[in-house]
Each structure stands twice: as structure tokens, then as C-alpha cells.
Design a protein around this motif. Structure first.
Motif, PDB file in Angstrom:
ATOM      1  N   LYS A 172       0.860  -1.178   0.000  1.00 23.96           N
ATOM      2  CA  LYS A 172       0.000   0.000   0.000  1.00 23.96           C
ATOM      3  C   LYS A 172       0.895   1.226   0.000  1.00 23.96           C
ATOM      4  CE  LYS A 172      -3.722  -2.129   2.641  1.00 23.96           C
ATOM      5  NZ  LYS A 172      -4.510  -2.078   3.869  1.00 23.96           N
ATOM      6  N   GLY A 173       0.530   2.201  -0.805  1.00 22.06           N
ATOM      7  CA  GLY A 173       1.314   3.427  -0.878  1.00 22.06           C
ATOM      8  C   GLY A 173       0.814   4.313  -1.991  1.00 22.06           C
ATOM      9  N   ASN A 174       1.643   5.256  -2.385  1.00 22.03           N
ATOM     10  CA  ASN A 174       1.321   6.178  -3.456  1.00 22.03           C
ATOM     11  C   ASN A 174       1.242   5.403  -4.769  1.00 22.03           C
ATOM     12  OD1 ASN A 174       1.424   8.017  -5.558  1.00 22.03           O
ATOM     13  ND2 ASN A 174       2.711   9.457  -4.426  1.00 22.03           N
ATOM     14  N   GLU A 175       0.094   5.440  -5.419  1.00 21.22           N
ATOM     15  CA  GLU A 175      -0.146   4.638  -6.622  1.00 21.22           C
ATOM     16  C   GLU A 175       0.824   4.991  -7.754  1.00 21.22           C
ATOM     17  OE1 GLU A 175      -3.764   3.526  -9.696  1.00 21.22           O
ATOM     18  OE2 GLU A 175      -4.193   4.653  -7.873  1.00 21.22           O
ATOM     19  N   GLN A 176       1.074   6.272  -7.971  1.00 20.10           N
ATOM     20  CA  GLN A 176       1.972   6.692  -9.048  1.00 20.10           C
ATOM     21  C   GLN A 176       3.401   6.228  -8.786  1.00 20.10           C
ATOM     22  OE1 GLN A 176       1.069   7.931 -11.916  1.00 20.10           O
ATOM     23  NE2 GLN A 176      -1.058   7.859 -11.221  1.00 20.10           N
ATOM     24  N   GLU A 177       3.835   6.331  -7.547  1.00 20.16           N
ATOM     25  CA  GLU A 177       5.188   5.898  -7.181  1.00 20.16           C
ATOM     26  C   GLU A 177       5.343   4.388  -7.364  1.00 20.16           C
ATOM     27  OE1 GLU A 177       8.024   5.946  -3.222  1.00 20.16           O
ATOM     28  OE2 GLU A 177       6.395   7.389  -3.366  1.00 20.16           O
ATOM     29  N   LEU A 178       4.325   3.613  -6.975  1.00 20.98           N
ATOM     30  CA  LEU A 178       4.374   2.162  -7.136  1.00 20.98           C
ATOM     31  C   LEU A 178       4.399   1.770  -8.614  1.00 20.98           C
ATOM     32  CD1 LEU A 178       1.911   1.022  -4.333  1.00 20.98           C
ATOM     33  CD2 LEU A 178       4.400   0.841  -4.338  1.00 20.98           C
ATOM     34  N   LYS A 179       3.626   2.473  -9.460  1.00 25.07           N
ATOM     35  CA  LYS A 179       3.640   2.194 -10.903  1.00 25.07           C
ATOM     36  C   LYS A 179       5.020   2.467 -11.482  1.00 25.07           C
ATOM     37  CE  LYS A 179      -1.211   2.908 -12.022  1.00 25.07           C
ATOM     38  NZ  LYS A 179      -2.183   3.724 -12.757  1.00 25.07           N
ATOM     39  N   GLN A 180       5.662   3.544 -11.046  1.00 26.61           N
ATOM     40  CA  GLN A 180       6.999   3.880 -11.532  1.00 26.61           C
ATOM     41  C   GLN A 180       7.996   2.788 -11.149  1.00 26.61           C
ATOM     42  OE1 GLN A 180       8.167   6.243 -13.469  1.00 26.61           O
ATOM     43  NE2 GLN A 180      10.308   5.691 -13.211  1.00 26.61           N
ATOM     44  N   LYS A 181       7.927   2.314  -9.912  1.00 26.86           N
ATOM     45  CA  LYS A 181       8.847   1.268  -9.461  1.00 26.86           C
ATOM     46  C   LYS A 181       8.602  -0.035 -10.223  1.00 26.86           C
ATOM     47  CE  LYS A 181       9.680   3.169  -4.908  1.00 26.86           C
ATOM     48  NZ  LYS A 181       9.521   3.020  -3.473  1.00 26.86           N
ATOM     49  N   ARG A 182       7.340  -0.336 -10.554  1.00 24.28           N
ATOM     50  CA  ARG A 182       7.033  -1.535 -11.338  1.00 24.28           C
ATOM     51  C   ARG A 182       7.618  -1.445 -12.738  1.00 24.28           C
ATOM     52  NH1 ARG A 182       0.841  -2.611 -10.680  1.00 24.28           N
ATOM     53  NH2 ARG A 182       1.090  -0.919  -9.266  1.00 24.28           N
ATOM     54  N   ARG A 183       7.553  -0.251 -13.332  1.00 24.53           N
ATOM     55  CA  ARG A 183       8.131  -0.061 -14.670  1.00 24.53           C
ATOM     56  C   ARG A 183       9.641  -0.260 -14.630  1.00 24.53           C
ATOM     57  NH1 ARG A 183       4.047   4.019 -15.274  1.00 24.53           N
ATOM     58  NH2 ARG A 183       5.431   5.605 -14.455  1.00 24.53           N
ATOM     59  N   VAL A 184      10.293   0.271 -13.613  1.00 27.04           N
ATOM     60  CA  VAL A 184      11.740   0.108 -13.478  1.00 27.04           C
ATOM     61  C   VAL A 184      12.072  -1.366 -13.265  1.00 27.04           C
ATOM     62  CG1 VAL A 184      13.731   0.638 -12.015  1.00 27.04           C
ATOM     63  CG2 VAL A 184      12.135   2.448 -12.638  1.00 27.04           C
ATOM     64  N   GLY A 185      11.298  -2.053 -12.440  1.00 31.01           N
ATOM     65  CA  GLY A 185      11.509  -3.480 -12.209  1.00 31.01           C
ATOM     66  C   GLY A 185      11.315  -4.291 -13.477  1.00 31.01           C
ATOM     67  N   GLY A 186      10.301  -3.950 -14.259  1.00 31.52           N
ATOM     68  CA  GLY A 186      10.045  -4.643 -15.520  1.00 31.52           C
ATOM     69  C   GLY A 186      11.187  -4.437 -16.511  1.00 31.52           C
ATOM     70  N   ALA A 187      11.724  -3.225 -16.555  1.00 30.32           N
ATOM     71  CA  ALA A 187      12.851  -2.951 -17.447  1.00 30.32           C
ATOM     72  C   ALA A 187      14.076  -3.760 -17.029  1.00 30.32           C
ATOM     73  CB  ALA A 187      13.177  -1.457 -17.444  1.00 30.32           C
ATOM     74  N   PHE A 188      14.295  -3.908 -15.732  1.00 31.36           N
ATOM     75  CA  PHE A 188      15.421  -4.693 -15.232  1.00 31.36           C
ATOM     76  C   PHE A 188      15.264  -6.169 -15.610  1.00 31.36           C
ATOM     77  CE2 PHE A 188      17.504  -7.103 -11.771  1.00 31.36           C
ATOM     78  CZ  PHE A 188      18.800  -6.715 -12.040  1.00 31.36           C
ATOM     79  N   ASN A 211      13.597  -7.330 -18.165  1.00 25.85           N
ATOM     80  CA  ASN A 211      13.830  -7.414 -19.615  1.00 25.85           C
ATOM     81  C   ASN A 211      15.313  -7.389 -19.938  1.00 25.85           C
ATOM     82  OD1 ASN A 211      11.146  -7.650 -20.321  1.00 25.85           O
ATOM     83  ND2 ASN A 211      10.853  -5.451 -20.514  1.00 25.85           N
ATOM     84  N   LEU A 212      16.086  -6.571 -19.211  1.00 28.84           N
ATOM     85  CA  LEU A 212      17.531  -6.534 -19.409  1.00 28.84           C
ATOM     86  C   LEU A 212      18.149  -7.899 -19.094  1.00 28.84           C
ATOM     87  CD1 LEU A 212      20.241  -5.040 -19.878  1.00 28.84           C
ATOM     88  CD2 LEU A 212      20.201  -4.505 -17.437  1.00 28.84           C
ATOM     89  N   LEU A 213      17.752  -8.504 -17.981  1.00 27.02           N
ATOM     90  CA  LEU A 213      18.275  -9.818 -17.616  1.00 27.02           C
ATOM     91  C   LEU A 213      17.941 -10.861 -18.682  1.00 27.02           C
ATOM     92  CD1 LEU A 213      17.552 -10.022 -13.776  1.00 27.02           C
ATOM     93  CD2 LEU A 213      19.713  -9.522 -14.917  1.00 27.02           C
TER      94      LEU A 213
END
Length: 79
Positions: free
Chosen positions: A32-48, A50-52
Motif C-alpha cells: 500500500k502506498g502512493n499509486e503513481q510511485e508504485l507504478k513507476q517502481k514496477r516499470r523500473v523493475g520490468g525494465a530490469f 527485460n535486461l536480464l
């Protein structure tokens, strides 16, 4: 619906709150937290992830923690 929670814990991590529940048939993680911040972290995680995947496909040997993360993600994301 009857809840099958055996153990649970809630931790505050910065401005977010993480709840982990041990169920009789697995685990449940709720963030639970700020929805926009969580979406941003998910995008960064998804990019990581994909890199792997691209590094593995190119034939690079991934160090232990990264290979483990990729194996876990591949099993997790199967339908």
C-alpha cells in the motif's frame, strides 16, 4: 470467503506499507502506498527483468542473485 492465513506481518517501508501473509497454500504480499510511485517502481523493475532476459539470450552468464531472480520471475509470470 474464508481466509486461510496462518501468519502475517506488516512493515512500514518509507512511505509504503508491506503486508506479508503466510497462507496454508502459499504467500500473499500486499503493498500500500502512493499509486503513481508504485507504478513507476514496477516499470523500473520490468525494465530490469527485460535486461536480464536479453543478457541471458545473448549468452552471458548471469551471477547467482540475478539468475535466481530471472528463474523466479519466469516461473511467476507463467499463466
Amino acid at each position: 470467503m474464508e481466509d486461510n492465513v496462518m501468519k502475517e506481518t506488516t512493515e512500514k517501508l518509507g512511505r509504503s506499507e508491506v503486508k506479508i501473509e503466510g497462507l496454508t497454500d502459499g504467500y500473499r504480499i500486499t503493498v500500500k502506498g502512493n499509486e503513481q510511485e508504485l507504478k513507476q517502481k514496477r516499470r523500473v523493475g520490468g525494465a530490469f527483468i527485460n535486461l536480464l532476459k536479453q543478457l541471458e539470450k545473448a549468452g552471458y552468464r548471469l551471477p547467482f542473485p540475478f539468475s535466481w531472480i530471472l528463474r523466479f520471475w519466469n516461473r511467476y509470470s507463467r499463466p
